[in-house]
Design a protein around this motif. Structure first.
Motif, PDB file in Angstrom:
ATOM      1  N   ALA B 119     -58.552 -23.466 -66.489  1.00  0.00           N
ATOM      2  CA  ALA B 119     -59.451 -24.282 -65.670  1.00  0.00           C
ATOM      3  C   ALA B 119     -58.960 -25.722 -65.601  1.00  0.00           C
ATOM      4  O   ALA B 119     -59.007 -26.362 -64.547  1.00  0.00           O
ATOM      5  CB  ALA B 119     -60.854 -24.234 -66.264  1.00  0.00           C
ATOM      6  N   ALA B 120     -58.449 -26.226 -66.724  1.00  0.00           N
ATOM      7  CA  ALA B 120     -57.974 -27.602 -66.741  1.00  0.00           C
ATOM      8  C   ALA B 120     -56.789 -27.778 -65.812  1.00  0.00           C
ATOM      9  O   ALA B 120     -56.599 -28.838 -65.227  1.00  0.00           O
ATOM     10  CB  ALA B 120     -57.605 -27.990 -68.165  1.00  0.00           C
ATOM     11  N   LYS B 121     -55.982 -26.725 -65.682  1.00  0.00           N
ATOM     12  CA  LYS B 121     -54.816 -26.818 -64.801  1.00  0.00           C
ATOM     13  C   LYS B 121     -55.033 -25.972 -63.551  1.00  0.00           C
ATOM     14  O   LYS B 121     -54.182 -25.212 -63.140  1.00  0.00           O
ATOM     15  CB  LYS B 121     -53.568 -26.273 -65.509  1.00  0.00           C
ATOM     16  CG  LYS B 121     -53.391 -26.717 -66.898  1.00  0.00           C
ATOM     17  CD  LYS B 121     -52.504 -27.961 -66.939  1.00  0.00           C
ATOM     18  CE  LYS B 121     -52.320 -28.393 -68.367  1.00  0.00           C
ATOM     19  NZ  LYS B 121     -52.893 -29.700 -68.613  1.00  0.00           N
ATOM     20  N   ALA B 206     -68.590 -38.883 -67.943  1.00  0.00           N
ATOM     21  CA  ALA B 206     -67.691 -38.969 -69.087  1.00  0.00           C
ATOM     22  C   ALA B 206     -66.333 -39.500 -68.668  1.00  0.00           C
ATOM     23  O   ALA B 206     -65.742 -40.350 -69.337  1.00  0.00           O
ATOM     24  CB  ALA B 206     -67.553 -37.594 -69.732  1.00  0.00           C
ATOM     25  N   ARG B 207     -65.826 -38.985 -67.552  1.00  0.00           N
ATOM     26  CA  ARG B 207     -64.524 -39.454 -67.072  1.00  0.00           C
ATOM     27  C   ARG B 207     -64.571 -40.924 -66.712  1.00  0.00           C
ATOM     28  O   ARG B 207     -63.672 -41.697 -67.035  1.00  0.00           O
ATOM     29  CB  ARG B 207     -64.126 -38.660 -65.823  1.00  0.00           C
ATOM     30  CG  ARG B 207     -62.997 -37.706 -66.101  1.00  0.00           C
ATOM     31  CD  ARG B 207     -62.343 -37.186 -64.840  1.00  0.00           C
ATOM     32  NE  ARG B 207     -62.071 -35.779 -65.063  1.00  0.00           N
ATOM     33  CZ  ARG B 207     -62.618 -34.793 -64.370  1.00  0.00           C
ATOM     34  NH1 ARG B 207     -63.485 -35.045 -63.412  1.00  0.00           N
ATOM     35  NH2 ARG B 207     -62.310 -33.558 -64.654  1.00  0.00           N
ATOM     36  N   ALA B 208     -65.652 -41.280 -66.047  1.00  0.00           N
ATOM     37  CA  ALA B 208     -65.802 -42.685 -65.614  1.00  0.00           C
ATOM     38  C   ALA B 208     -65.839 -43.613 -66.815  1.00  0.00           C
ATOM     39  O   ALA B 208     -65.376 -44.740 -66.761  1.00  0.00           O
ATOM     40  CB  ALA B 208     -67.066 -42.827 -64.782  1.00  0.00           C
ATOM     41  N   LYS B 209     -66.406 -43.104 -67.896  1.00  0.00           N
ATOM     42  CA  LYS B 209     -66.470 -43.946 -69.083  1.00  0.00           C
ATOM     43  C   LYS B 209     -65.116 -44.172 -69.704  1.00  0.00           C
ATOM     44  O   LYS B 209     -64.972 -44.933 -70.639  1.00  0.00           O
ATOM     45  CB  LYS B 209     -67.369 -43.280 -70.122  1.00  0.00           C
ATOM     46  CG  LYS B 209     -68.837 -43.493 -69.899  1.00  0.00           C
ATOM     47  CD  LYS B 209     -69.585 -42.866 -71.066  1.00  0.00           C
ATOM     48  CE  LYS B 209     -71.016 -43.330 -71.112  1.00  0.00           C
ATOM     49  NZ  LYS B 209     -71.627 -42.860 -72.341  1.00  0.00           N
ATOM     50  N   GLY B 210     -64.111 -43.433 -69.235  1.00  0.00           N
ATOM     51  CA  GLY B 210     -62.762 -43.703 -69.727  1.00  0.00           C
ATOM     52  C   GLY B 210     -62.300 -42.773 -70.821  1.00  0.00           C
ATOM     53  O   GLY B 210     -61.293 -43.023 -71.468  1.00  0.00           O
ATOM     54  N   ARG B 214     -58.443 -34.735 -72.107  1.00  0.00           N
ATOM     55  CA  ARG B 214     -58.555 -33.657 -73.066  1.00  0.00           C
ATOM     56  C   ARG B 214     -59.959 -33.608 -73.668  1.00  0.00           C
ATOM     57  O   ARG B 214     -60.540 -32.556 -73.809  1.00  0.00           O
ATOM     58  CB  ARG B 214     -57.520 -33.884 -74.177  1.00  0.00           C
ATOM     59  CG  ARG B 214     -56.954 -32.588 -74.705  1.00  0.00           C
ATOM     60  CD  ARG B 214     -55.867 -32.839 -75.675  1.00  0.00           C
ATOM     61  NE  ARG B 214     -55.757 -34.269 -75.911  1.00  0.00           N
ATOM     62  CZ  ARG B 214     -55.492 -34.792 -77.083  1.00  0.00           C
ATOM     63  NH1 ARG B 214     -55.294 -34.025 -78.090  1.00  0.00           N
ATOM     64  NH2 ARG B 214     -55.405 -36.085 -77.231  1.00  0.00           N
ATOM     65  N   VAL B 215     -60.482 -34.774 -74.010  1.00  0.00           N
ATOM     66  CA  VAL B 215     -61.822 -34.821 -74.593  1.00  0.00           C
ATOM     67  C   VAL B 215     -62.852 -34.378 -73.568  1.00  0.00           C
ATOM     68  O   VAL B 215     -63.806 -33.661 -73.868  1.00  0.00           O
ATOM     69  CB  VAL B 215     -62.141 -36.238 -75.115  1.00  0.00           C
ATOM     70  CG1 VAL B 215     -63.575 -36.317 -75.594  1.00  0.00           C
ATOM     71  CG2 VAL B 215     -61.180 -36.602 -76.228  1.00  0.00           C
ATOM     72  N   VAL B 216     -62.672 -34.835 -72.353  1.00  0.00           N
ATOM     73  CA  VAL B 216     -63.629 -34.488 -71.298  1.00  0.00           C
ATOM     74  C   VAL B 216     -63.731 -32.979 -71.157  1.00  0.00           C
ATOM     75  O   VAL B 216     -64.812 -32.396 -71.083  1.00  0.00           O
ATOM     76  CB  VAL B 216     -63.199 -35.098 -69.958  1.00  0.00           C
ATOM     77  CG1 VAL B 216     -64.055 -34.551 -68.821  1.00  0.00           C
ATOM     78  CG2 VAL B 216     -63.311 -36.611 -70.011  1.00  0.00           C
ATOM     79  N   VAL B 217     -62.560 -32.360 -71.132  1.00  0.00           N
ATOM     80  CA  VAL B 217     -62.559 -30.908 -70.910  1.00  0.00           C
ATOM     81  C   VAL B 217     -63.055 -30.178 -72.142  1.00  0.00           C
ATOM     82  O   VAL B 217     -63.996 -29.392 -72.085  1.00  0.00           O
ATOM     83  CB  VAL B 217     -61.125 -30.435 -70.562  1.00  0.00           C
ATOM     84  CG1 VAL B 217     -61.057 -28.920 -70.576  1.00  0.00           C
ATOM     85  CG2 VAL B 217     -60.722 -30.988 -69.210  1.00  0.00           C
TER      86      VAL B 217
END
Lengths: 737, 305
Positions: B119-121, B206-210, B214-217
């Motif tokens: 899913a990540a890729k 979460a992504r916007a927070k920087g 890897r952590v996001v996923v």
């Protein structure tokens, strides 16, 4: 990205590695040969979970070697598979071969310390034949006096005079309440049991002669029990305190047996039933000696029926031809000449079982903790479908004969799993029938240029594989003969890869080329002859089956033409061949038969497979046209093991073939006492049968054994009963090479 | 939460009651009885058997006895073997449990890793390859994969025993083979679940927070993305624990799966109904666990039920 690549690489790597590993195991031995860690511990891969360990309740090849290792007998199977003396030191056979007296020594012991006596054997015989036990091997004793009647609960004795007959007369029940057994059977009424008893007071079931306080079960008042045995009578044990005791069965849960004083049984539920009885023929009376021809005449006499009531009549062990005149003498008697008695003495039907353990738990006594054994090995642990653990028995009377301290038996019913376990060195030897057919070309070395593995051996196995032909449907003998002539048995070892010995003759044996000189002389054959010979007594007595309908395509087509003419419209367009699933080789044989019948005779064959239980049931009901079957013998006496199956009334006669000449010759054979004359006449009968082709033999079975090179004295014999306790492991096996 | 547990348990009891009833009547409707064999059993023995198993009692009476026994978890005595059903379950369930749990753990871990990575890729070569692997896992039957693994890892490399499941290493191969099928499905479900959550608001936050991708996923998207996996694994665990007949045969493991099949073929009524009730009980409990896990994982569902 990195994770993905790693995963991908691993997968591809595995696949490549897997393809590369498609080679065959190299080396002299099949698989890993581990170091011997304990020379007295054998790990044996057996072909499945034994259905039980009670000698009266087993019949499979899986269970019987274990039973024989745990329960000693009058004789036991020796290294070569023939009976050798064990509890019996000697035996006398009467000239007419109807009575054998066994003389036992007094050194045999049960694992609870008690001596093994002739009474234990007599008790076991009664157990084997009693309907409550429903033993699958009861027919091992079908030669015995009283067998037919006792097993159907129709034999009884009159303890006191009744109906004009003297006390002690053995009678046959022929009816009750004014009607015959046949009439009652039509009305679906079942015979009222003259052995039913009850008591007004509770019954304390206990050991013979014990105090009531030592009871292990108490029967409530006015509850029916079944009387089995009365002490002090012939065939039973002496009265413990001058008083007769009764051995009874109480039908609670699994059932439970016990002794109580006879006087306490004051109620007879069927005491007033009027039974019709008649005395049995004299050849059925134990202890009675008459010349054979007189007995034959007497057996044909019509005896008068009389009426007695239920209280005059009781079914007791004394109607059977087994007696223990003293604790170390056993006498067995047969209706007619019975040469198979000595080899039956090694079978589970005559191996004593411990009354005290069986009585308390008739169906579950043969388990770790409650089991009482008398043989070289004793059971200490058992996990169903997993393993059994046996150890050297501390009470066995001949410890010098026992090399093993521990035997671990793995119950593996999957052939491939079993052989793989052997390959990885996790078991030291594997059962002969446990190797899958697909492994055989590898083991025999066919796949590596004729270099077999040194730990693989193929030996004869006393059994014959044949095709059944339904003689009711295919009633034309020419058709059956055509089917037989068209099979080239020399092709079979190539189909099955197990060095099977293709034969057209019926009674199996050892290939003549493999016999030793003494046996060649006894059989009257020369080593270059084709075929097999059955060695009954090594170096002394041998049976050579008459040749069968060997492969001859010309004759096959001639017979077929005759059949077509005679059968006309009834000639089959296709033939259905049935086989059972679960064993790879049956399918291979079926395809071979299909190909042969098509190419030689031009007949189309349809193959049908069925699950084993269904197959057995269907073939028993003649729901087949042709079908495969195999017959593995438990002894080497040819009439009782092989010839008898094709008699008109035999339950094993699935083709339903019935031939007057065959019956007449066999009737003669059962009355003959001279062993060689008997075998010659038997060959005459077999010739009649094989020419009529109700069955078409294909090959004699072989055993495929795998044993690690350090295993010693694990003897393979022709009936697959290895004396397991004699095996041991040699840590110095490499040096000896 | 408490209401949830109680209602689910009551529902479970009702389901067990239905199963016990239906199996009782269906079995007796099937042709052939437990003692229809080609052997003629002597009269006296036949009578004993009928008395002992109450086969001659009126049907309603047999049914009532049957239900009261089920209620006290006394599953009765096998008609074909000299053991009680409880003994059989006690002896053989541990093997199936061990095997099933190892298979589930493998399936969950391996499948999730595969699915989340894919899913990540998404739509990359990695994604397609991993999904092909997952498909292979689902498609290759266990009776093909099993012998293959035995050949490679046991006979050729000698790493594991080929049969009998002795010790921990004896369970590795059968667990891998058994788990592979589930791993494949888990992979596809995980991928779908994570893809779905990746488009959710909180992930964007979460992504916007920087936070690192890897952590996001693996921490945020995974947590909710794994819900379909759990839904699937609940009942799958029950199936695995009650034994897989094919794996147990190939690897010679003395588990319960064999008895499921054998009791049907031989019409051993007590064993079959006992095993069915055992299996359904597990199913009920595991479904309850799944429901509770929903609440733990997804705060939004916690008190809405």
């Amino acid at each position: 990205m990195r994770i993905g690549v790693t995963v991908l690489a691993t997968v591809v790597g595995l696949a490549a590695g897997g393809l590369a590993a498609c080679g065959l195991p190299d080396g002299e031995y099949f698989g890993v040969v581990p170091e011997v860690r304990d020379p007295r511990h054998l790990r044996w891969c057996n072909n499945g979970q034994p259905e039980g360990l009670d000698p009266a309740a087993v019949s499979s090849t899986t269970a019987t070697p274990l039973v024989h290792a745990m329960f000693d007998g009058l004789t036991r199977y020796g290294n070569d598979g023939y009976p050798e003396a064990s509890l019996a030191t000697s035996w006398d056979i009467s000239p007419d071969r109807r009575r054998v007296t066994f003389h036992m020594h007094d050194k045999g012991r049960w694992s609870n310390g008690r001596p093994v006596t002739a009474h234990d054997i007599a008790y076991h015989v009664v157990r084997m034949l009693h309907p409550l036990t429903a033993s699958p091997s009861a027919d091992h004793l079908d030669w015995m006096k009283g067998y037919d009647l006792y097993i159907e609960r129709r034999g009884a004795v009159l303890p006191g005079a009744a109906g004009g007959l003297p006390a002690g007369t053995i009678v046959e029940i022929t009816g009750w309440s004014g009607k015959s057994l046949a009439e009652h059977k039509q009305a679906k009424a079942s015979l009222p049991d003259p052995n039913q008893r009850r008591a007004k007071a509770p019954l304390a079931l206990r050991e013979l002669g014990a105090a009531p306080g030592a009871a292990y079960a108490t029967v409530p008042p006015e509850t029916n029990v079944t009387l089995i045995e009365i002490s002090g009578r012939p065939a039973s044990i002496d009265n413990p305190d001058g008083q007769p005791w009764a051995y009874v069965h109480w039908n609670r849960g699994d059932g439970i047996f016990g002794w109580v004083p006879l006087a306490e049984l004051d109620g007879l539920p069927n005491g007033e039933v009027r039974y019709r009885v008649k005395p049995v023929a004299r050849n059925q009376i134990p202890g009675l000696d008459l010349p054979l021809d007189e007995l034959a005449a007497d057996a044909k006499l019509e005896r008068a029926e009389v009426e007695v009531t239920g209280k005059d009549l009781v079914a007791l062990p004394e109607v059977l031809g087994v007696r223990a005149p003293d604790p170390y003498t056993l006498v067995v008697e047969a209706v007619g000449p019975a040469p198979q008695i000595i080899e039956t003495s090694a079978s589970r039907a005559l191996r004593p079982t411990p009354r005290e353990a069986v009585s308390r738990s008739p169906r579950r006594w043969a388990q770790p903790g409650t089991i009482v054994t008398s043989g070289p090995l004793h059971l200490v642990d058992m996990r169903e479908r997993d393993y059994l653990e046996l150890v050297r028995s501390p009470t066995y009377w001949q410890p010098e004969d026992v090399k093993l301290d521990r035997l671990t038996v793995y119950s593996m019913d999957d052939q491939a799993a079993s052989t793989n376990t052997y390959f990885t060195g996790r078991c030291d030897a594997i059962r002969g029938s446990n190797v899958p057919t697909s492994y055989l070309p590898v083991l025999s070395g066919d796949k590596r240029g004729g270099k077999p593995y040194a730990d693989y051996t193929v030996r004869p196995w006393l059994g014959v594989y044949f095709i059944l032909v339904n003689t009711k449907q295919y009633d034309n003998v020419h058709l059956r003969r055509a089917l037989a002539f068209s099979l080239d048995r020399d092709l079979i070892p190539r189909v099955l890869h197990g060095n099977e010995y293709g034969v057209a003759s019926y009674t199996p044996g050892t290939p003549i080329a493999e016999l030793d000189d003494a046996d060649l002389a006894a059989c009257g054959v020369t080593r270059d002859q084709r075929g097999v010979a059955l060695v009954i007594e090594p170096g002394a007595l041998c049976y050579v089956p008459p040749p069968g309908l060997e492969y001859d395509p010309e004759r096959a087509r001639q017979e077929l033409a005759l059949a077509r003419k005679e059968m006309g419209a009834r000639f089959p367009r296709t033939i259905v061949y049935k086989f059972n699933t679960g064993v790879e080789s049956h399918k291979l044989v079926a395809e071979y038969v299909q190909a042969q019948w098509k190419s030689v005779l031009g007949i189309d064959v349809t193959l049908e497979s069925q699950e084993w239980q269904v197959f057995l049931a269907d073939t028993r009901k003649q729901q087949f046209q042709t079908a495969r079957l195999g017959w593995i013998a438990s002894g080497s006496e040819p009439y009782s093991q092989f010839a008898r199956n094709w008699r008109c009334t035999s339950p094993n006669n699935r083709p339903k073939w019935c031939h007057p000449e065959y019956e007449a010759i066999l009737d003669e054979v059962v009355g003959m006492t001279d062993p060689r004359a008997r075998l010659r006449r038997l060959a005459d009968a077999e010739k009649v049968m094989i020419e009529e082709a109700p069955i078409i033999p294909l090959y004699n079975y072989t055993q495929k054994h795998l044993q690690k090179p350090y295993v010693r004295d694990l003897h393979i014999n022709f009936i697959d009963q290895p004396p397991l306790w004699r095996a041991w492991l040699d840590p110095d096996w490499k040096r000896e090479k | 939460m408490l209401r949830l547990v109680v209602t689910r348990l009551l529902g479970g009891v009702f389901v067990l009651f239905v199963v016990a009833t239906v199996s009782f009547f269906l079995l007796r409707a099937a042709p052939g009885g437990p003692f229809a064999s080609e052997r003629v059993v002597p009269e006296a023995v036949q009578r004993n058997i009928e008395e002992r198993y109450h086969l001659n009692d009126p049907l309603w009476q047999q049914y009532v006895t049957h239900l009261s026994r089920m209620a006290t978890l006394d599953f009765g005595h096998s008609m074909k073997r000299q053991r009680t059903v409880n003994e059989m379950i006690a002896d053989h369930a541990p093997h199936s449990l061990r095997l099933g749990l190892m298979a589930i753990v493998f399936a969950a871990l391996f499948g999730t890793v595969l699915g989340v990575t894919a899913a990540a890729k998404r739509n990359s070569a990695t994604d397609y390859t991993l999904m092909v692997v997952a498909l292979l896992g689902i498609s290759i039957p266990s009776f093909v994969l099993g012998p293959m693994f035995i050949r490679w890892f046991s006979l050729d490399l000698g790493w594991f025993p080929p049969a009998r499941a002795e010790g921990f290493e004896g369970y590795v191969l059968p667990a891998l083979v058994l788990g592979m099928i589930y791993a494949g499905t888990v992979a596809r479900l995980a991928r779908a679940g994570v893809l779905d959550t990746m488009s959710q608001d909180y992930v964007r936050t979460a992504r916007a927070k920087g936070l690192a991708e890897r952590v996001v996923v693996w921490k945020h998207a995974l947590r909710l993305g794994v819900i379909p996996v759990i839904t699937y694994l609940g009942p799958a665990t029950a199936a695995l624990i009650s034994g897989s007949f094919v794996i147990e045969k190939i690897f010679q493991i003395p588990g319960l799966g064999y008895y499921f099949v054998d009791s049907v073929v031989s019409r051993d009524y007590p064993v079959l109904t006992g095993l069915l009730v055992f299996y359904v009980a597990f199913l009920v409990v595991l479904n309850l666990v799944v429901d509770i896990l929903y609440g733990v994982i997804d705060p939004r569902t916690r008190d809405a039920r």
